[in-house]
Structures are given as structure tokens and as C-alpha cells.
Design a protein around this motif. Structure first.
Motif, PDB file in Angstrom:
ATOM      1  N   PRO A 286       0.812  -1.223   0.000  1.00 30.96           N
ATOM      2  CA  PRO A 286       0.000   0.000   0.000  1.00 30.96           C
ATOM      3  C   PRO A 286       0.850   1.280   0.000  1.00 30.96           C
ATOM      4  CG  PRO A 286      -0.848  -1.569   1.604  1.00 30.96           C
ATOM      5  CD  PRO A 286       0.461  -2.123   1.118  1.00 30.96           C
ATOM      6  N   GLY A 287       0.569   2.147  -0.965  1.00 36.94           N
ATOM      7  CA  GLY A 287       1.237   3.442  -1.017  1.00 36.94           C
ATOM      8  C   GLY A 287       2.676   3.414  -1.493  1.00 36.94           C
ATOM      9  N   LEU A 288       3.137   2.290  -1.983  1.00 34.02           N
ATOM     10  CA  LEU A 288       4.540   2.162  -2.367  1.00 34.02           C
ATOM     11  C   LEU A 288       4.868   3.022  -3.587  1.00 34.02           C
ATOM     12  CD1 LEU A 288       7.241   0.606  -1.927  1.00 34.02           C
ATOM     13  CD2 LEU A 288       6.383  -1.092  -3.547  1.00 34.02           C
ATOM     14  N   ASP A 289       5.970   3.754  -3.508  1.00 35.82           N
ATOM     15  CA  ASP A 289       6.515   4.479  -4.653  1.00 35.82           C
ATOM     16  C   ASP A 289       7.573   3.571  -5.271  1.00 35.82           C
ATOM     17  OD1 ASP A 289       7.983   6.081  -6.401  1.00 35.82           O
ATOM     18  OD2 ASP A 289       7.787   7.883  -5.167  1.00 35.82           O
ATOM     19  N   VAL A 290       7.195   2.863  -6.339  1.00 37.11           N
ATOM     20  CA  VAL A 290       8.078   1.852  -6.914  1.00 37.11           C
ATOM     21  C   VAL A 290       9.319   2.486  -7.528  1.00 37.11           C
ATOM     22  CG1 VAL A 290       8.271   0.039  -8.656  1.00 37.11           C
ATOM     23  CG2 VAL A 290       6.212   0.199  -7.263  1.00 37.11           C
ATOM     24  N   ALA A 291       9.175   3.637  -8.158  1.00 34.85           N
ATOM     25  CA  ALA A 291      10.332   4.305  -8.756  1.00 34.85           C
ATOM     26  C   ALA A 291      11.367   4.644  -7.692  1.00 34.85           C
ATOM     27  CB  ALA A 291       9.888   5.573  -9.481  1.00 34.85           C
ATOM     28  N   ARG A 292      10.894   5.127  -6.559  1.00 30.55           N
ATOM     29  CA  ARG A 292      11.812   5.427  -5.452  1.00 30.55           C
ATOM     30  C   ARG A 292      12.437   4.157  -4.899  1.00 30.55           C
ATOM     31  NH1 ARG A 292       9.831   7.945   0.329  1.00 30.55           N
ATOM     32  NH2 ARG A 292      11.721   7.432   1.520  1.00 30.55           N
ATOM     33  N   LEU A 293      11.626   3.095  -4.795  1.00 27.99           N
ATOM     34  CA  LEU A 293      12.139   1.821  -4.298  1.00 27.99           C
ATOM     35  C   LEU A 293      13.270   1.312  -5.184  1.00 27.99           C
ATOM     36  CD1 LEU A 293      11.575  -0.522  -2.204  1.00 27.99           C
ATOM     37  CD2 LEU A 293      10.247  -1.600  -4.034  1.00 27.99           C
ATOM     38  N   MET A 294      13.070   1.372  -6.492  1.00 31.46           N
ATOM     39  CA  MET A 294      14.090   0.896  -7.416  1.00 31.46           C
ATOM     40  C   MET A 294      15.341   1.768  -7.352  1.00 31.46           C
ATOM     41  SD  MET A 294      11.699  -0.221 -10.668  1.00 31.46           S
ATOM     42  CE  MET A 294      12.923  -1.262 -11.446  1.00 31.46           C
ATOM     43  N   SER A 295      15.153   3.053  -7.132  1.00 27.76           N
ATOM     44  CA  SER A 295      16.300   3.950  -7.010  1.00 27.76           C
ATOM     45  C   SER A 295      17.087   3.667  -5.734  1.00 27.76           C
ATOM     46  CB  SER A 295      15.811   5.400  -7.022  1.00 27.76           C
ATOM     47  OG  SER A 295      16.885   6.304  -6.873  1.00 27.76           O
ATOM     48  N   ASP A 296      16.367   3.349  -4.647  1.00 28.20           N
ATOM     49  CA  ASP A 296      17.029   3.061  -3.372  1.00 28.20           C
ATOM     50  C   ASP A 296      17.749   1.716  -3.379  1.00 28.20           C
ATOM     51  OD1 ASP A 296      16.098   5.442  -2.352  1.00 28.20           O
ATOM     52  OD2 ASP A 296      14.383   4.547  -1.308  1.00 28.20           O
ATOM     53  N   LEU A 297      17.324   0.812  -4.259  1.00 27.98           N
ATOM     54  CA  LEU A 297      17.861  -0.552  -4.278  1.00 27.98           C
ATOM     55  C   LEU A 297      18.456  -0.869  -5.645  1.00 27.98           C
ATOM     56  CD1 LEU A 297      14.879  -2.301  -2.447  1.00 27.98           C
ATOM     57  CD2 LEU A 297      17.057  -1.593  -1.432  1.00 27.98           C
ATOM     58  N   ARG A 298      19.408  -0.067  -6.067  1.00 33.28           N
ATOM     59  CA  ARG A 298      19.930  -0.202  -7.426  1.00 33.28           C
ATOM     60  C   ARG A 298      20.771  -1.457  -7.624  1.00 33.28           C
ATOM     61  NH1 ARG A 298      21.456   6.031  -9.221  1.00 33.28           N
ATOM     62  NH2 ARG A 298      19.431   6.911  -8.653  1.00 33.28           N
ATOM     63  N   ASP A 299      21.174  -2.117  -6.540  1.00 34.27           N
ATOM     64  CA  ASP A 299      21.942  -3.348  -6.680  1.00 34.27           C
ATOM     65  C   ASP A 299      21.048  -4.587  -6.652  1.00 34.27           C
ATOM     66  OD1 ASP A 299      21.300  -2.909  -4.006  1.00 34.27           O
ATOM     67  OD2 ASP A 299      23.075  -3.956  -3.258  1.00 34.27           O
ATOM     68  N   ILE A 300      19.723  -4.358  -6.731  1.00 34.72           N
ATOM     69  CA  ILE A 300      18.769  -5.458  -6.863  1.00 34.72           C
ATOM     70  C   ILE A 300      17.983  -5.217  -8.142  1.00 34.72           C
ATOM     71  CG2 ILE A 300      16.854  -6.737  -5.847  1.00 34.72           C
ATOM     72  CD1 ILE A 300      17.680  -5.669  -3.117  1.00 34.72           C
ATOM     73  N   ALA A 301      18.030  -6.171  -9.057  1.00 35.68           N
ATOM     74  CA  ALA A 301      17.321  -6.029 -10.329  1.00 35.68           C
ATOM     75  C   ALA A 301      15.958  -6.701 -10.214  1.00 35.68           C
ATOM     76  CB  ALA A 301      18.128  -6.667 -11.462  1.00 35.68           C
ATOM     77  N   PHE A 302      14.912  -5.878 -10.185  1.00 37.31           N
ATOM     78  CA  PHE A 302      13.542  -6.377 -10.215  1.00 37.31           C
ATOM     79  C   PHE A 302      12.733  -5.430 -11.085  1.00 37.31           C
ATOM     80  CE2 PHE A 302      13.962  -3.560  -6.619  1.00 37.31           C
ATOM     81  CZ  PHE A 302      12.789  -2.805  -6.598  1.00 37.31           C
ATOM     82  N   SER A 303      11.479  -5.756 -11.300  1.00 37.82           N
ATOM     83  CA  SER A 303      10.679  -5.003 -12.257  1.00 37.82           C
ATOM     84  C   SER A 303       9.501  -4.315 -11.603  1.00 37.82           C
ATOM     85  CB  SER A 303      10.175  -5.942 -13.361  1.00 37.82           C
ATOM     86  OG  SER A 303       9.339  -5.254 -14.263  1.00 37.82           O
ATOM     87  N   ALA A 304       9.136  -3.182 -12.172  1.00 38.05           N
ATOM     88  CA  ALA A 304       7.916  -2.492 -11.761  1.00 38.05           C
ATOM     89  C   ALA A 304       6.728  -2.997 -12.576  1.00 38.05           C
ATOM     90  CB  ALA A 304       8.079  -0.990 -11.948  1.00 38.05           C
ATOM     91  N   GLY A 305       6.938  -3.965 -13.396  1.00 40.32           N
ATOM     92  CA  GLY A 305       5.899  -4.498 -14.282  1.00 40.32           C
ATOM     93  C   GLY A 305       6.580  -5.233 -15.407  1.00 40.32           C
ATOM     94  N   SER A 306       5.997  -5.184 -16.577  1.00 35.53           N
ATOM     95  CA  SER A 306       6.597  -5.849 -17.727  1.00 35.53           C
ATOM     96  C   SER A 306       7.720  -5.009 -18.292  1.00 35.53           C
ATOM     97  CB  SER A 306       5.535  -6.086 -18.803  1.00 35.53           C
ATOM     98  OG  SER A 306       6.137  -6.497 -20.008  1.00 35.53           O
TER      99      SER A 306
END
Length: 364
Positions: A286-306
């Protein structure tokens, strides 16, 4: 780097890499040439074809393509009659179907439920005489849902239609249904090289060619093949067949471990909990900012979708199709894992993802 984006692409298997090397350097001949070195290259292509076909039904032919996008375009544009497909299909299907609709073909796009599964009653009403093609993905690339292919293909056959399945995410991981007429696959989703895929066509089914030229491949596909890419695909397919049971068990254990870590922590699963490929976890917080999450965790490769739609700024059409709001879709991530993922690194990534999501909530 912890790599958790297996639905976008998989790490190249060492065996596939080694199989390709000779064909990049010394054995460079055109496999469609009649001289000795050309025939040697052709033999390598045929060995690879047999290996790739080894994970497919027996009563058909397999033609190599540049990838699954070409294979799907060929299967759709090479047929006639009305088309029935699902709202959660890959863009390679939906965009091609839209192009066919502009040319005058009747197109019906069926909704799915909250679990991502097709409603068989709705499908039965839509698949009627006059339908020429039913196209349904085996394993969804975004949410991992496994569709009831056997039942849908039976409905297609009862209406006299061909059945196409996009098996890109299922090939080498799930059994390919014997009932399909057309199956599209890709090498780089099974630890093979990018730039090569295939279309399997049931014996007796004919297609209009998509590419015109020399007609080098079975079923009339034109273009010079790369023996290197074919060899890599073949090696990856051989390995997938050998490791089928071991890979399935490993991925199932990874799924259990990751869901045990994140489920009780407030994450929700997108798509069916039961009818899904376990190497795909599509989750929302709930309420997650995925773009910020990916920026904070740049050494983990995951997707915001397809990966095919990343950067568009639009919520995932798959997540919207299962009833998520724009906000829910934008607060979702996809974790993809497989053969070369260790449980230790997956759990470490889950802990860090969860911690970063909680920090966002505290800061809000």
C-alpha cells in the motif's frame, strides 16, 4: 547485483555460451549453402532444432524465428477468420491483433477475473463458428497466471478455430499442451541467447508467410539463420529438459521462502495464488513508490511491471485487467527468479525490499 528479473530475461547458461562460440569464429559458413562447411553449419542447426522440439508436442514442425514477437506476428497474421484473445496477453499479441482489426478482421478481447484467469463461460460464448484463431498465453509474463489451456483449446476446436499459445514464459518450465495448434517460444527465457525464437506448428496447419524471400525455414519462413544462436538455443533446451524436475523443485522452494518472508509483512499477491508459475511473484504494498524503491535498491534487479512496457508511464494493462486501481498497479513490483538464484540472495533481497517499503511508509 542480485538479479530478480527472470521474466524479462534469464542469465545465459554456460553450456549455451560454450555451444555458440565455434560458430562465431571458425565455423562461420551460411547454413543454407551447399558446400561442405555450409552443410556442417546446417547440421548444427538441425541438431539444435531437434533439441528445441524435444520440449514440444511430437506431431508438428518447428521453424526458427528472430524471437517470439516474430513468431506471434506470423501465427496471427498467417491465419484467417475472427480472433479471440485475452486482455492480459503480451503486447506482441494485443498490438498485432489490433493491427489485424484495422485490416477488417473481427477481434474479441475477453476479460479475466481478479485471479487473472479466463472465464470459461464467457469464452464459450465468444468462441463461435467464424472464429479462426484463439490466442491465449500459457504463463502470464507479469503475474505468472497459468491459463486453463486445455479447456480453451477444446472450445476453439469445437468452433473450428486454430489455437495459438504464447508459451514464452512456460516453455522449459511447464508442459506444453498437446492440444495447441501453434506455439511461440523464445530462447532467452530459458537461459539461451537473445535474438532467436521459434514457432511450432501442428502437422496439417498451414500459414501464410510473414517474411518473403528464400523460404529457408520449414513452413516458408525466409532469412539466413545464425548457427550460433541456434546452437545456443538447442543447448539451453537440452539443459532445460535434463533439469526440468530439479528446476521446478528449486523454484517452488524459492517461492515458498520469498512468500513466507513478504506475505506476513503486508504485501499482497497479484494474480492467482494456486494457478501460477512459482518463479513469478507479483506483489503490491500500500502506497509504495516503486520508482523510489528501485532507485534506493539499485543493486537489486527487479521489475515495476513488464519490461516490454517499462518507461511508458502507464499502469500495467495486466494489473488493470485484474481489477487493480491505478494506484495499486503503480505500487506493485515483480520478482522473478529461477535456476541460478540462491535462496540466500533471494531472502536478502526480500528483507531489503521490505525494509525500504516500510521506510517509505514511516516517512510519508
Amino acid at each position: 547485483m542480485i538479479y530478480l528479473d527472470y521474466q524479462a530475461t534469464t542469465p545465459l547458461a554456460p553450456q549455451a555460451y560454450e555451444a555458440m562460440l565455434p560458430w562465431f569464429k571458425d565455423d562461420f559458413a551460411n547454413p543454407h549453402s551447399a558446400h561442405a562447411v555450409g552443410r556442417k553449419a546446417k547440421a548444427a542447426v538441425e541438431v539444435a532444432r531437434e533439441a528445441v522440439a524435444g520440449l514440444m508436442p511430437e506431431n508438428g514442425q518447428l521453424a526458427f524465428t528472430s524471437g517470439a514477437t516474430e513468431a506471434l506476428n506470423w501465427a496471427i497474421k498467417g491465419t484467417t477468420g475472427g480472433i479471440v484473445t485475452l486482455a492480459t496477453e503480451h503486447a506482441a499479441v494485443l498490438d498485432t491483433v489490433a493491427a489485424e482489426a484495422r485490416r477488417g478482421r473481427q477481434v474479441t478481447i475477453l476479460p479475466v477475473g481478479e485471479d487473472g484467469l479466463a472465464d470459461l463461460a464467457v469464452a464459450r460464448a465468444a468462441i463461435t463458428p467464424g472464429t479462426g484463431l484463439v490466442a491465449v498465453m500459457l504463463v502470464n509474463n507479469e503475474i505468472g497466471t497459468i491459463q486453463p489451456i486445455e479447456q480453451l483449446a477444446t472450445l476453439a476446436k469445437q468452433a473450428g478455430a486454430l489455437f495459438l499459445t504464447d508459451a514464452v514464459q512456460g516453455y522449459g518450465r511447464e508442459a506444453i499442451p498437446d492440444i495447441a495448434d501453434l506455439v511461440a517460444i523464445s530462447a532467452h527465457k530459458i537461459h539461451g541467447p537473445k535474438g532467436i525464437g521459434a514457432l511450432w506448428v501442428r502437422n496439417g496447419v498451414t500459414l501464410e508467410p510473414l517474411l518473403h524471400g528464400g523460404g529457408q525455414e520449414p513452413l516458408g519462413r525466409s532469412g539466413t539463420l545464425s548457427p550460433a544462436l541456434c546452437a545456443g538455443f538447442g543447448a539451453a533446451a537440452t539443459l532445460a529438459k535434463q533439469r526440468f524436475g530439479a528446476d521446478r523443485a528449486h523454484v517452488a522452494q524459492l517461492h515458498r521462502a520469498a512468500w513466507t518472508a513478504l506475505g506476513p509483512a503486508g504485501w499482497s499477491l497479484n494474480g492467482s495464488a494456486e494457478e501460477r508459475y512459482p518463479g513469478n511473484l507479483n506483489l503490491r504494498y500500500p502506497g509504495l513508490d516503486v520508482a523510489r524503491l528501485m532507485s534506493d535498491l539499485r543493486d537489486i534487479a527487479f521489475s515495476a511491471g513488464s519490461a516490454c512496457a517499462s518507461g511508458s508511464g502507464r499502469p500495467s494493462h495486466v494489473l488493470k485487467a485484474i481489477g487493480l486501481s491505478d494506484a495499486e498497479a503503480r505500487s506493485s513490483i515483480r520478482l522473478g527468479f529461477g535456476r541460478y538464484t540462491s535462496e540466500e540472495e533471494l531472502l536478502a533481497a526480500c528483507r531489503r525490499i521490505d525494509e525500504a517499503a516500510r521506510m517509505q511508509k514511516v516517512a510519508a
